[in-house]
Design an enzyme around this catalytic site. Structure first.
Site, short mmCIF file in Angstrom:
data_model
loop_
_atom_site.label_atom_id
_atom_site.label_comp_id
_atom_site.label_asym_id
_atom_site.label_seq_id
_atom_site.Cartn_x
_atom_site.Cartn_y
_atom_site.Cartn_z
N HIS A 37 -19.22 -24.33 16.96
CA HIS A 37 -18.91 -25.76 17.01
C HIS A 37 -19.21 -26.27 18.42
CE1 HIS A 37 -14.42 -24.41 17.78
NE2 HIS A 37 -15.28 -23.76 18.50
N ARG A 90 -23.27 -21.04 11.87
CA ARG A 90 -22.18 -20.27 11.24
C ARG A 90 -22.77 -19.29 10.22
NH1 ARG A 90 -17.38 -24.79 10.43
NH2 ARG A 90 -17.56 -25.56 12.57
N GLN A 94 -23.27 -30.97 15.35
CA GLN A 94 -21.97 -31.61 15.50
C GLN A 94 -22.04 -32.55 16.69
OE1 GLN A 94 -18.69 -28.87 15.95
NE2 GLN A 94 -18.46 -28.61 13.74
N VAL A 102 -5.76 -28.48 18.83
CA VAL A 102 -5.18 -29.83 18.79
C VAL A 102 -3.79 -29.76 18.17
CG1 VAL A 102 -7.34 -31.16 18.71
CG2 VAL A 102 -6.34 -30.32 16.58
N ALA A 149 -9.41 -35.43 20.64
CA ALA A 149 -10.75 -34.83 20.49
C ALA A 149 -11.14 -34.92 19.02
CB ALA A 149 -10.74 -33.38 20.95
C1 FA5 Z 1 -14.66 -27.94 13.78
O1 FA5 Z 1 -15.74 -27.35 13.93
C2 FA5 Z 1 -13.85 -28.41 14.96
N1 FA5 Z 1 -14.44 -27.92 16.17
C3 FA5 Z 1 -13.78 -29.91 14.94
C4 FA5 Z 1 -12.76 -30.48 15.84
C5 FA5 Z 1 -13.13 -30.92 17.08
C6 FA5 Z 1 -11.41 -30.55 15.45
C7 FA5 Z 1 -12.18 -31.45 17.96
C8 FA5 Z 1 -10.48 -31.08 16.28
C9 FA5 Z 1 -10.86 -31.51 17.53
P1 FA5 Z 1 -14.91 -28.08 11.22
O2 FA5 Z 1 -15.19 -26.64 11.00
O3 FA5 Z 1 -14.09 -28.73 10.20
O4 FA5 Z 1 -14.19 -28.30 12.58
O5 FA5 Z 1 -16.27 -28.88 11.39
C10 FA5 Z 1 -16.29 -30.22 11.79
C11 FA5 Z 1 -17.35 -31.00 11.01
O6 FA5 Z 1 -18.61 -30.34 11.15
C12 FA5 Z 1 -17.10 -31.03 9.52
O7 FA5 Z 1 -16.23 -32.08 9.19
C13 FA5 Z 1 -18.48 -31.26 8.97
O8 FA5 Z 1 -18.84 -32.61 9.09
C14 FA5 Z 1 -19.33 -30.46 9.93
N2 FA5 Z 1 -19.59 -29.13 9.38
C15 FA5 Z 1 -18.81 -28.04 9.42
N3 FA5 Z 1 -19.39 -26.99 8.81
C16 FA5 Z 1 -20.59 -27.42 8.36
C17 FA5 Z 1 -21.67 -26.80 7.66
N4 FA5 Z 1 -21.65 -25.52 7.31
N5 FA5 Z 1 -22.75 -27.55 7.36
C18 FA5 Z 1 -22.79 -28.84 7.74
N6 FA5 Z 1 -21.82 -29.49 8.41
C19 FA5 Z 1 -20.72 -28.79 8.73
#
Ligand code: FA5
Length: 352
Positions: free
Chosen positions: A181, A207, A221, A264, A320
């Site tokens: 991320h 990932r 992201q 968070v 964040a």
């Molecule tokens: C995170 O990666 C956290 N780092 C986000 C965060 C940042 C939370 C700051 C709090 C504070 P998550 O795994 O849910 O969270 O991913 C965040 C976003 O990235 C998702 O909502 C989605 O829009 C995108 N995302 C995650 N995984 C994938 C994937 N495999 N393919 C495409 N988009 C993705």
């Protein structure tokens, strides 16, 4: 050797002139020159034969022969120019360009839809006072996990299936990975600046997971971080509502739900109503029957994360978020499968 006489010079000149008129290319002209004016050419021979004559004849025939030589040389130059002009004219006629024909259009490249949406999102936040920074895609375990309150062995690491890079130096093995991320940039930015902090960080993440209509193994992201005195959850909601309004218009519905991220407290996820079923959910493959598509995780920065970079947690608070631009583009343009983005199909890409 030809016996020199006024007649022989005259008849040779006439013959040469007639033959020259028939020479129609560079090769024939050269053959003609060698035959009459070359070292062993006919006229050269006659002139050479003058040495055997008496003074009077030599003067008379010498003058005649030299005039003939000058005339043949001049005619050769004239004919050479004529032949080359004719050849040029023929080439022009053959390769004629029709300047009235319309030009062939060149295919114009364009920005990839992800790049376009990343710029749109970062522009929306830049308009709210955020600056844009970037960070490394190959990241230390320390920034990807530890500084985000996810120590080694913590079960929260299972939330991010990681692609590890086996890096070794004199100190032994250093855990490195393709960042899962953009959150590692939170600690990197805070380590190098003092509040107030207001940044967005666009970049690629990786990932180790199976792909489906809304999941890729590499995707973008955009991280957001704001830290200052007196920042509250109301600031988080206000900022993200404003972002959704700028990108999707007033009519799109937005939902916040509690979620857990170790860095968070409290944590939320933000979803937008599904473009495909208009939020109805039933039988929808895109939102898996829920009517909502999650586009980001967010929350108030955990005090431990602030303390670890040396910030005074009595004084400073912050929020964040991490948004997935491909998911945003899917919503905005009604794209039904995230895998279209990186399959390099021009029929898809040229629509944007
Ligand atoms: C995170 O990666 C956290 N780092 C986000 C965060 C940042 C939370 C700051 C709090 C504070 P998550 O795994 O849910 O969270 O991913 C965040 C976003 O990235 C998702 O909502 C989605 O829009 C995108 N995302 C995650 N995984 C994938 C994937 N495999 N393919 C495409 N988009 C993705």
């Amino acid at each position: 050797m030809t016996q020199p006489s006024a007649d022989s010079i005259h008849s040779l000149t006439q013959r040469a002139i007639l033959q020259l008129a028939e020479a129609s290319d560079a090769e024939a002209l050269e053959q003609w020159r060698v035959a009459y004016l070359g070292r062993r050419g006919e006229l050269t021979n006659i002139l050479r034969g003058l040495s055997g004559l008496d003074m009077e004849q030599r003067r008379e025939l010498g003058a005649l022969g030299n005039r003939a030589k000058t005339e043949l040389e001049e005619r050769l130059a004239g004919r050479t120019a004529e032949v080359s002009r004719a050849q040029q004219d023929a080439a022009f006629a053959r390769d004629r360009i029709d300047v009235t024909l319309p030009g062939r259009p060149t295919i114009q490249g364009r920005l990839h839809p992800t790049t376009q949406i990343v710029r749109e999102i970062t522009d929306a936040f830049a308009g709210m006072g955020f600056s844009i920074v970037e960070g490394p895609e190959v990241e230390w375990d320390r920034y990807n996990f530890e500084m985000l309150n996810i120590p080694e062995g913590h079960p929260a690491r299972d939330m991010w299936n990681s692609l590890w890079v086996d890096y070794r130096d004199e100190g032994g093995r250093q855990p490195m990975l393709l960042r899962t991320h953009t959150s590692p940039m939170q600690a990197r930015v805070m380590e190098s600046t003092q509040p107030p902090v207001r940044v967005v960080v666009p970049g690629k993440c990786y990932r180790y997971e199976a792909t489906d209509a809304t999941h890729e193994w590499h995707f973008y992201q955009i991280e957001g971080l704001a830290v200052d005195e007196g920042i509250t959850f109301a600031d988080l909601k206000g900022t993200l509502y404003e972002f959704a309004r700028r990108l999707f218009g007033e009519e799109r519905r937005v939902r916040f739900r509690c979620d857990y991220f170790p860095f968070v407290e409290p944590g939320v996820d933000m979803s937008i109503d599904c473009f495909s079923c208009d939020g109805n959910g039933e039988g929808c493959r895109i939102c898996r029957d829920s009517g909502w598509i999650e586009i980001m995780g967010a929350g108030m920065v955990h005090p431990k994360v602030l303390a670890d970079v040396g910030y005074d947690t009595e004084k400073y608070t912050g929020f964040a978020f991490g948004v997935g631009p491909e998911r945003v583009a899917m919503l905005k343009y009604g794209i039904d499968d995230i895998r279209h983005f990186y399959s390099n199909d021009l029929r898809f890409l040229s629509q944007f």
